[in-house]
Write an enzyme that holds these catalytic residues in place. Structure first.
Site, PDB file in Angstrom:
ATOM      1  N   SER A 124       0.833  -1.198   0.000  1.00 29.19           N
ATOM      2  CA  SER A 124       0.000   0.000   0.000  1.00 29.19           C
ATOM      3  C   SER A 124       0.867   1.248   0.000  1.00 29.19           C
ATOM      4  O   SER A 124       1.962   1.273   0.599  1.00 29.19           O
ATOM      5  CB  SER A 124      -0.897  -0.012   1.240  1.00 29.19           C
ATOM      6  OG  SER A 124      -1.465   1.255   1.472  1.00 29.19           O
ATOM      7  N   TYR A 148      -2.050  -0.156  10.287  1.00 25.40           N
ATOM      8  CA  TYR A 148      -2.233  -0.790   8.971  1.00 25.40           C
ATOM      9  C   TYR A 148      -1.020  -0.521   8.085  1.00 25.40           C
ATOM     10  O   TYR A 148      -0.423  -1.451   7.518  1.00 25.40           O
ATOM     11  CB  TYR A 148      -3.500  -0.270   8.303  1.00 25.40           C
ATOM     12  CG  TYR A 148      -3.584  -0.647   6.846  1.00 25.40           C
ATOM     13  CD1 TYR A 148      -3.849  -1.957   6.468  1.00 25.40           C
ATOM     14  CD2 TYR A 148      -3.375   0.297   5.853  1.00 25.40           C
ATOM     15  CE1 TYR A 148      -3.902  -2.320   5.125  1.00 25.40           C
ATOM     16  CE2 TYR A 148      -3.431  -0.056   4.501  1.00 25.40           C
ATOM     17  CZ  TYR A 148      -3.692  -1.361   4.148  1.00 25.40           C
ATOM     18  OH  TYR A 148      -3.729  -1.713   2.824  1.00 25.40           O
ATOM     19  N   LYS A 152       2.106  -3.188   6.678  1.00 24.58           N
ATOM     20  CA  LYS A 152       2.567  -3.367   5.296  1.00 24.58           C
ATOM     21  C   LYS A 152       4.069  -3.102   5.185  1.00 24.58           C
ATOM     22  O   LYS A 152       4.798  -3.837   4.494  1.00 24.58           O
ATOM     23  CB  LYS A 152       1.798  -2.427   4.370  1.00 24.58           C
ATOM     24  CG  LYS A 152       0.310  -2.748   4.229  1.00 24.58           C
ATOM     25  CD  LYS A 152       0.084  -4.077   3.533  1.00 24.58           C
ATOM     26  CE  LYS A 152      -1.385  -4.331   3.234  1.00 24.58           C
ATOM     27  NZ  LYS A 152      -1.627  -5.637   2.579  1.00 24.58           N
TER      28      LYS A 152
END
Length: 338
Positions: A124, A148, A152
């Site tokens: 991402s 989040y 990643k």
């Protein structure tokens, strides 16, 4: 090739499964169906005229993953499975590290035990955090602002360490910007549960009468119309990027990371205007205060994907809106009616 797609019943996963089938690959899907619906794969099979086995399970279960990899003779893995809501990750960080980080490590261990060394990771643009330069290149420093994004970034570091320590791995990391749109058939698309977190599905719900109006968070940013600017990429372009990345990995071992975006920014109000044109529906908007942590502009430098394996985004914002509206019109309740 037989490709294992984890999270293949989800939004990006289902479109990528279809693209892989259309490119002549065999595909098997593993999905827990916690945030997905098996109906998406039934429709993918109908569109492709091909069967796709669905194994329901969790990537954290190493023994299960080894069994699937061996049973189907998989030669590569495209890994989408994981949790993806930024706000939820702030409230429940341990879940995100367990599923996104530990789950990926478990999957990689199962791959190593099964002799599978080709891996495409769904990363991402959130790994970059607030941009120091625009457009954002792949060598931009990492500064993720949420669990989040950090999950990643952690996986990306793990993959770099793995590629550097063990010869023979073929690893591609694809950093997405803002996936939107749907397949042109209107058969598969984004079906968030509850109130959408992202702009495009929210706008689609307003246009479809499911939500009363759109709240626009801030109109005083240093952008042409004062609203936030993002790099929206059509999900079919994104899916095609995975096919190109897999083809490139087949040429030999190595490790690379690329942005998948259009390289162009679109503001909130520009997107609303394009969706209004595509749907011929009114989209009431209310300007409210900025959200803490929101960034004025965020868009990719996608040149490396073009030079490395010949990929670039082709579809316009108008096409993204038209395809989203086609999906929303045909499936006002997502896959729940099926």
């Amino acid at each position: 090739m037989t490709i294992l797609v984890t999270g293949g019943a989800g939004y990006i996963g289902s479109h990528t499964v279809l693209a892989l089938l259309e490119a002549g690959n065999e595909v098997v899907v593993v999905d827990s169906l916690v945030n997905a619906n098996a109906e998406s794969l039934r429709r993918v099979c109908a569109l492709a005229g091909r069967h796709v086995p669905l194994e329901r399970g969790d990537v954290r279960d190493r023994a299960f993953m080894e069994t699937v990899l061996r049973r189907y003779g998989c030669t590569a893995v495209v890994h989408f499975a994981g949790l993806k809501a930024v706000g939820q990750s702030v409230a429940e960080p341990l879940d995100y590290y367990e599923v996104n980080v530990a789950g990926t490590v478990s999957l990689l261990q199962a791959m190593r035990a099964s002799g599978v060394r080709s891996f495409v990771f769904s990363s991402s643009a959130t790994v970059y955090g607030e941009p120091q330069v625009l457009p954002i290149p792949e060598n931009h420093p990492f500064a993720p602002a949420s669990p989040y994004g950090r999950s990643k970034a952690m996986v990306e570091e793990i993959l770099a360490d793995l590629a550097g320590s063990e010869a023979g791995w073929h690893i591609a990391t694809l950093r997405y910007f803002n996936p939107v749109g749907a397949h042109e058939s209107g058969a598969i698309g984004e079906a968030p549960s509850g109130i959408p977190d992202n702009l495009m599905p929210y706008v689609a719900k307003v246009a479809g009468g499911k939500l009363s109006h759109l709240r626009v968070f801030g109109n005083d940013y240093p952008t042409p119309d004062g609203t936030g600017v993002r790099d929206y990429i059509h999900v079919v372009d994104l899916a095609e990027g995975h096919v190109r990345a897999l083809d490139h990995l087949a040429a030999g071992p190595g490790h690379f990371s690329v942005n998948l975006g259009t390289g162009r920014g679109t503001s909130v109000l520009e997107l609303v205007a394009a969706f209004r044109h595509a749907s011929n529906r009114e989209i009431p908007c209310e300007i409210v205060e900025r959200r803490p942590g929101d960034i004025a502009e965020y868009y990719a430098d996608p040149a490396l994907a073009g030079s490395l394996f010949g990929w670039q985004a082709k579809r316009s914002v108008r096409e993204m809106c038209a395809d989203t509206w086609n999906w929303q019109s045909k499936n006002p309740n997502g896959y729940d009616e099926a």
